[in-house]
Design a protein around this motif. Sequence first.
Motif, short mmCIF file in Angstrom:
data_model
loop_
_atom_site.label_atom_id
_atom_site.label_comp_id
_atom_site.label_asym_id
_atom_site.label_seq_id
_atom_site.Cartn_x
_atom_site.Cartn_y
_atom_site.Cartn_z
N SER A 266 0.91 -1.43 0.32
CA SER A 266 0.03 0.49 0.03
C SER A 266 1.14 1.62 -0.36
O SER A 266 -0.02 2.42 -0.04
CB SER A 266 -0.92 -0.19 1.12
OG SER A 266 -0.11 -0.44 2.32
N ARG B 216 -3.30 -0.27 -8.21
CA ARG B 216 -3.24 -1.06 -7.76
C ARG B 216 -2.42 -2.11 -7.96
O ARG B 216 -1.72 -2.78 -8.00
CB ARG B 216 -4.36 -2.09 -7.58
CG ARG B 216 -4.74 -3.26 -6.86
CD ARG B 216 -6.33 -4.21 -7.07
NE ARG B 216 -7.04 -2.96 -5.95
CZ ARG B 216 -8.37 -3.38 -5.52
NH1 ARG B 216 -8.27 -4.20 -5.77
NH2 ARG B 216 -8.43 -2.89 -4.53
N TYR C 198 -7.63 -4.38 1.84
CA TYR C 198 -7.11 -4.63 0.86
C TYR C 198 -8.15 -3.60 -0.49
O TYR C 198 -8.72 -3.42 -1.18
CB TYR C 198 -7.43 -6.38 -0.26
CG TYR C 198 -7.67 -6.69 -1.45
CD1 TYR C 198 -8.44 -6.74 -2.06
CD2 TYR C 198 -6.09 -6.53 -1.93
CE1 TYR C 198 -8.34 -6.93 -3.65
CE2 TYR C 198 -5.74 -6.85 -3.25
CZ TYR C 198 -7.38 -6.56 -4.18
OH TYR C 198 -6.38 -7.76 -5.64
N TYR D 18 2.08 2.18 -5.03
CA TYR D 18 0.29 0.98 -4.72
C TYR D 18 -0.13 2.11 -3.99
O TYR D 18 -1.22 1.60 -3.71
CB TYR D 18 1.04 -0.44 -4.08
CG TYR D 18 1.83 -1.13 -5.47
CD1 TYR D 18 1.04 -1.80 -5.64
CD2 TYR D 18 3.27 -1.23 -5.19
CE1 TYR D 18 1.54 -3.17 -6.29
CE2 TYR D 18 3.54 -2.20 -5.81
CZ TYR D 18 2.80 -2.98 -6.69
OH TYR D 18 3.29 -4.02 -8.04
#
Length: 111
Positions: free
Chosen positions: A32, A40, A109, A36
């Motif tokens: 993340s 994604r 996620y 990112y």
Amino acid sequence: MVAALGLIFEVGGDAQKLVFKQSPDSRGRHPSGGLYCCMRHPNYTGEMLLWWGTFIIAAPTFEADPVGWVSILSPVFTMLILLFLSGMPSAEGAAQSKYMKTPALADEYAS
């Protein structure tokens, strides 16, 4: 600029994912940080930008030889494959089966 940005996204995304996977704290988590945090799949985005940038670089030469316009099939084909066939859909399927098992990971996620 488009091709250079694509190369940065592709190489940068792959490098960041490699470093992330080597960290013991990353087990069971989705990256993340870095590129990112904005997207994604930076490596797939970079691949598409790289092919479109290469096409844009070559396009001025097509005035002398209009047959060169057929080369637009390459970035279009690459984009379609990554968006709808072997790229993101297969990565998303693997990620969902891996990260959606527990509510905490599913929330991480999804964000």
